[in-house]
Design a protein around this motif. Structure first.
Motif, PDB file in Angstrom:
ATOM      1  N   PRO A   4      -8.136  58.191  -6.751  1.00 36.65           N
ATOM      2  CA  PRO A   4      -7.884  59.516  -6.181  1.00 36.65           C
ATOM      3  C   PRO A   4      -6.372  59.765  -6.139  1.00 36.65           C
ATOM      4  O   PRO A   4      -5.594  58.813  -6.171  1.00 36.65           O
ATOM      5  CB  PRO A   4      -8.460  59.414  -4.771  1.00 36.65           C
ATOM      6  CG  PRO A   4      -8.507  57.964  -4.458  1.00 36.65           C
ATOM      7  CD  PRO A   4      -8.581  57.213  -5.752  1.00 36.65           C
ATOM      8  N   LEU A   5      -5.958  61.017  -6.054  1.00 39.18           N
ATOM      9  CA  LEU A   5      -4.532  61.328  -5.872  1.00 39.18           C
ATOM     10  C   LEU A   5      -4.197  61.199  -4.394  1.00 39.18           C
ATOM     11  O   LEU A   5      -4.760  61.895  -3.550  1.00 39.18           O
ATOM     12  CB  LEU A   5      -4.223  62.752  -6.366  1.00 39.18           C
ATOM     13  CG  LEU A   5      -2.788  63.232  -6.088  1.00 39.18           C
ATOM     14  CD1 LEU A   5      -1.750  62.323  -6.740  1.00 39.18           C
ATOM     15  CD2 LEU A   5      -2.625  64.682  -6.538  1.00 39.18           C
ATOM     16  N   THR A   6      -3.288  60.275  -4.091  1.00 33.49           N
ATOM     17  CA  THR A   6      -2.799  60.074  -2.728  1.00 33.49           C
ATOM     18  C   THR A   6      -1.289  59.853  -2.833  1.00 33.49           C
ATOM     19  O   THR A   6      -0.757  59.794  -3.945  1.00 33.49           O
ATOM     20  CB  THR A   6      -3.424  58.817  -2.083  1.00 33.49           C
ATOM     21  OG1 THR A   6      -3.017  57.666  -2.850  1.00 33.49           O
ATOM     22  CG2 THR A   6      -4.939  58.883  -2.057  1.00 33.49           C
ATOM     23  N   GLU A   7      -0.633  59.699  -1.687  1.00 31.35           N
ATOM     24  CA  GLU A   7       0.809  59.391  -1.729  1.00 31.35           C
ATOM     25  C   GLU A   7       1.044  58.112  -2.522  1.00 31.35           C
ATOM     26  O   GLU A   7       2.006  57.999  -3.270  1.00 31.35           O
ATOM     27  CB  GLU A   7       1.355  59.232  -0.311  1.00 31.35           C
ATOM     28  CG  GLU A   7       1.884  60.546   0.233  1.00 31.35           C
ATOM     29  CD  GLU A   7       2.237  60.459   1.697  1.00 31.35           C
ATOM     30  OE1 GLU A   7       2.697  59.385   2.144  1.00 31.35           O
ATOM     31  OE2 GLU A   7       2.034  61.468   2.401  1.00 31.35           O
ATOM     32  N   GLU A   8       0.127  57.155  -2.364  1.00 33.52           N
ATOM     33  CA  GLU A   8       0.263  55.857  -3.031  1.00 33.52           C
ATOM     34  C   GLU A   8       0.086  55.932  -4.543  1.00 33.52           C
ATOM     35  O   GLU A   8       0.686  55.154  -5.274  1.00 33.52           O
ATOM     36  CB  GLU A   8      -0.835  54.925  -2.512  1.00 33.52           C
ATOM     37  CG  GLU A   8      -0.357  53.750  -1.726  1.00 33.52           C
ATOM     38  CD  GLU A   8      -1.552  52.934  -1.261  1.00 33.52           C
ATOM     39  OE1 GLU A   8      -2.458  52.643  -2.059  1.00 33.52           O
ATOM     40  OE2 GLU A   8      -1.559  52.611  -0.062  1.00 33.52           O
ATOM     41  N   THR A   9      -0.781  56.832  -5.001  1.00 27.18           N
ATOM     42  CA  THR A   9      -1.093  56.866  -6.437  1.00 27.18           C
ATOM     43  C   THR A   9      -0.292  57.933  -7.192  1.00 27.18           C
ATOM     44  O   THR A   9      -0.415  58.036  -8.405  1.00 27.18           O
ATOM     45  CB  THR A   9      -2.602  57.114  -6.677  1.00 27.18           C
ATOM     46  OG1 THR A   9      -2.944  58.408  -6.170  1.00 27.18           O
ATOM     47  CG2 THR A   9      -3.455  56.048  -6.015  1.00 27.18           C
ATOM     48  N   HIS A  10       0.504  58.728  -6.483  1.00 29.74           N
ATOM     49  CA  HIS A  10       1.333  59.726  -7.165  1.00 29.74           C
ATOM     50  C   HIS A  10       2.289  59.014  -8.131  1.00 29.74           C
ATOM     51  O   HIS A  10       2.985  58.076  -7.746  1.00 29.74           O
ATOM     52  CB  HIS A  10       2.125  60.542  -6.132  1.00 29.74           C
ATOM     53  CG  HIS A  10       2.983  61.598  -6.758  1.00 29.74           C
ATOM     54  ND1 HIS A  10       4.314  61.401  -7.052  1.00 29.74           N
ATOM     55  CD2 HIS A  10       2.673  62.852  -7.159  1.00 29.74           C
ATOM     56  CE1 HIS A  10       4.800  62.505  -7.616  1.00 29.74           C
ATOM     57  NE2 HIS A  10       3.831  63.395  -7.690  1.00 29.74           N
ATOM     58  N   HIS A  11       2.277  59.410  -9.404  1.00 31.16           N
ATOM     59  CA  HIS A  11       3.116  58.779 -10.448  1.00 31.16           C
ATOM     60  C   HIS A  11       2.917  57.261 -10.526  1.00 31.16           C
ATOM     61  O   HIS A  11       3.859  56.524 -10.807  1.00 31.16           O
ATOM     62  CB  HIS A  11       4.601  59.123 -10.261  1.00 31.16           C
ATOM     63  CG  HIS A  11       4.936  60.498 -10.754  1.00 31.16           C
ATOM     64  ND1 HIS A  11       6.210  60.920 -10.991  1.00 31.16           N
ATOM     65  CD2 HIS A  11       4.138  61.554 -11.079  1.00 31.16           C
ATOM     66  CE1 HIS A  11       6.197  62.182 -11.433  1.00 31.16           C
ATOM     67  NE2 HIS A  11       4.948  62.586 -11.472  1.00 31.16           N
ATOM     68  N   LEU A  12       1.693  56.835 -10.272  1.00 23.99           N
ATOM     69  CA  LEU A  12       1.357  55.409 -10.414  1.00 23.99           C
ATOM     70  C   LEU A  12       1.674  54.951 -11.843  1.00 23.99           C
ATOM     71  O   LEU A  12       2.087  53.814 -12.073  1.00 23.99           O
ATOM     72  CB  LEU A  12      -0.141  55.231 -10.116  1.00 23.99           C
ATOM     73  CG  LEU A  12      -0.719  53.826 -10.124  1.00 23.99           C
ATOM     74  CD1 LEU A  12      -0.138  52.998  -8.978  1.00 23.99           C
ATOM     75  CD2 LEU A  12      -2.247  53.874 -10.003  1.00 23.99           C
ATOM     76  N   ILE A  13       1.466  55.850 -12.808  1.00 24.15           N
ATOM     77  CA  ILE A  13       1.785  55.559 -14.207  1.00 24.15           C
ATOM     78  C   ILE A  13       3.009  56.389 -14.602  1.00 24.15           C
ATOM     79  O   ILE A  13       2.920  57.617 -14.761  1.00 24.15           O
ATOM     80  CB  ILE A  13       0.588  55.889 -15.136  1.00 24.15           C
ATOM     81  CG1 ILE A  13      -0.686  55.152 -14.678  1.00 24.15           C
ATOM     82  CG2 ILE A  13       0.940  55.556 -16.594  1.00 24.15           C
ATOM     83  CD1 ILE A  13      -0.636  53.638 -14.747  1.00 24.15           C
ATOM     84  N   GLY A  14       4.147  55.713 -14.712  1.00 26.12           N
ATOM     85  CA  GLY A  14       5.396  56.360 -15.123  1.00 26.12           C
ATOM     86  C   GLY A  14       5.966  55.638 -16.328  1.00 26.12           C
ATOM     87  O   GLY A  14       5.268  54.864 -16.999  1.00 26.12           O
TER      88      GLY A  14
END
Ligand code: NAP
Ligand code: GLV
Ligand code: GLV
Length: 328
Positions: free
Chosen positions: A209-219
């Motif tokens: 899910p999109l959360t603060e933790e997963t924002h831009h998890l893949i950069g």
């Protein structure tokens, strides 16, 4: 007198029919996303709100009607709703998990196959009358069968994708917050750190899910950890991937390709993405089948109806609200 509900977009008829058994239903008659101001104006005087993932439901919207009793989201993802603000105000928030799992997993596999086997490029060539005839080196892709699939977020949809991958003889790696020993056994799947998954997978598929933790998890860093022959698939939420970094990686051959259903700033997409032949681009249609959109609508209706009738809804995002009520 019946309780009232505002529905921010027309839904499949069975959902509206079910709502009408309990509520006085007002539906946005226009086929477009409403502005926040419009939603606020319509929420006033309503007991319930049924909204979409394209609606931002923040404290301002929640405060528009002091006696608002439920926010029912027509989606499993609820990053469009400020759940903490709803919880503070004692408002139950509900979502539609489960009924869209298999449909979204099907679409994920469609993207895996389409990007690896260059299905969309081939279709364009045929329509343009540019097929030069069969050739030994012509339009070569990469195999899907027997490759390694990395699932980032082994939840309902991630596991449904893994079940499909097993049929394709794939090795399955995954990340999740908690271990899934039953899937390890059933699918021969292996829980690994994200870095290992990125380094070893031929296909990396995002299902968190999109959360603060997963924002831009893949950069940029994560894309560089992937194999140059690997593909990134995202059917979760756009902002989980740094889209500008992805465009650079696709352009520079850092990875082989991408299959995307979701974007950072929908309905817009990062400049340059549309020009890249190694990207297959879909317009957020993961759950878009007649069967599934109907089931989501009926479930969203049941969630709202349950709350209004004083029952715990089938899918409550903020159970704290319910526990607090029971404690009173
Ligand atoms: P789910 O069952 O809740 O699965 C989410 C998974 O992500 C869980 O395994 C969870 O781990 C894991 N996770 C959460 N945060 C993580 C983190 N920081 N690092 C690693 N793993 C993490 O949800 P779902 O029903 O499969 O749906 C997933 C998402 O798909 C939704 O939130 C939605 O945004 C998206 N979606 C998109 C479409 C579309 O139209 N393209 C359709 C449906 C859904 P645990 O299991 O350990 O909790
Ligand atoms: C769709 O994107 C959903 O979260 O249901
Ligand atoms: C499950 O979605 C629940 O918390 O009721």
């Amino acid at each position: 007198m019946k309780p009232t509900i505002y529905v921010t977009r027309r839904l499949p008829q069975p959902a509206l029919d079910r709502l009408a058994e309990v509520f006085d239903v007002e539906v946005n008659p226009e086929d477009r996303v409403l502005t926040k101001e419009e939603i606020i104006a319509h929420v006033r005087g309503k007991d319930a709100l049924l909204c979409l993932l394209t609606d931002t439901i923040d404290a301002e919207v929640l405060d528009a009607e002091p006696s608002l009793k439920v926010v029912s989201n027509y989606a499993v993802g609820y990053n469009n709703i400020d759940v903490a603000a709803a919880t503070e105000r004692g408002i139950p928030v509900t979502n539609t998990p489960g009924v869209l799992t298999e449909t979204t997993a099907d679409l994920t596999f469609a993207l895996i196959l389409a990007v690896a086997r260059r299905v969309v490029e081939g279709d364009r060539i045929m329509r343009a009358g540019e097929f030069p005839g069969w050739g030994p080196m012509y339009l070569l892709g990469h195999d899907v069968y027997g490759k390694t699939l990395g699932i980032v977020g082994m939840g309902r949809i991630g596991a449904a994708v893994a079940r499909r991958a097993k049929g394709f003889g794939m090795r399955i790696l995954y990340t999740s917050r908690s271990p899934k020993p039953e899937l390890d056994v059933a699918l021969g799947a292996e829980r690994v750190p994200l870095e290992t998954l990125l380094k070893e997978s031929d296909f990396v598929s995002i299902h968190v899910p999109l959360t603060e933790e997963t924002h831009h998890l893949i950069g940029e860093r994560e894309l560089r950890l992937m194999k140059r022959t690997a593909y990134l698939i995202n059917t979760a939420r756009g902002p989980v991937v740094d889209e500008a970094a992805l465009v650079r990686a696709l352009r520079e051959g850092v990875i082989a390709g991408a299959g995307l259903d979701v974007y950072e700033r929908e309905p817009a997409m990062e400049p340059g993405l549309a020009e890249l032949p190694n990207a297959v681009l879909l317009p957020h249609v993961g759950s878009a089948t007649v069967e599934t959109r109907t089931a989501m609508g009926v479930l969203a209706a049941e969630n709202a109806i349950a709350v209004i009738q004083g029952r715990r809804p089938p899918h409550l995002v903020n159970p704290e609200v319910w526990e607090r009520r029971r404690g009173r």
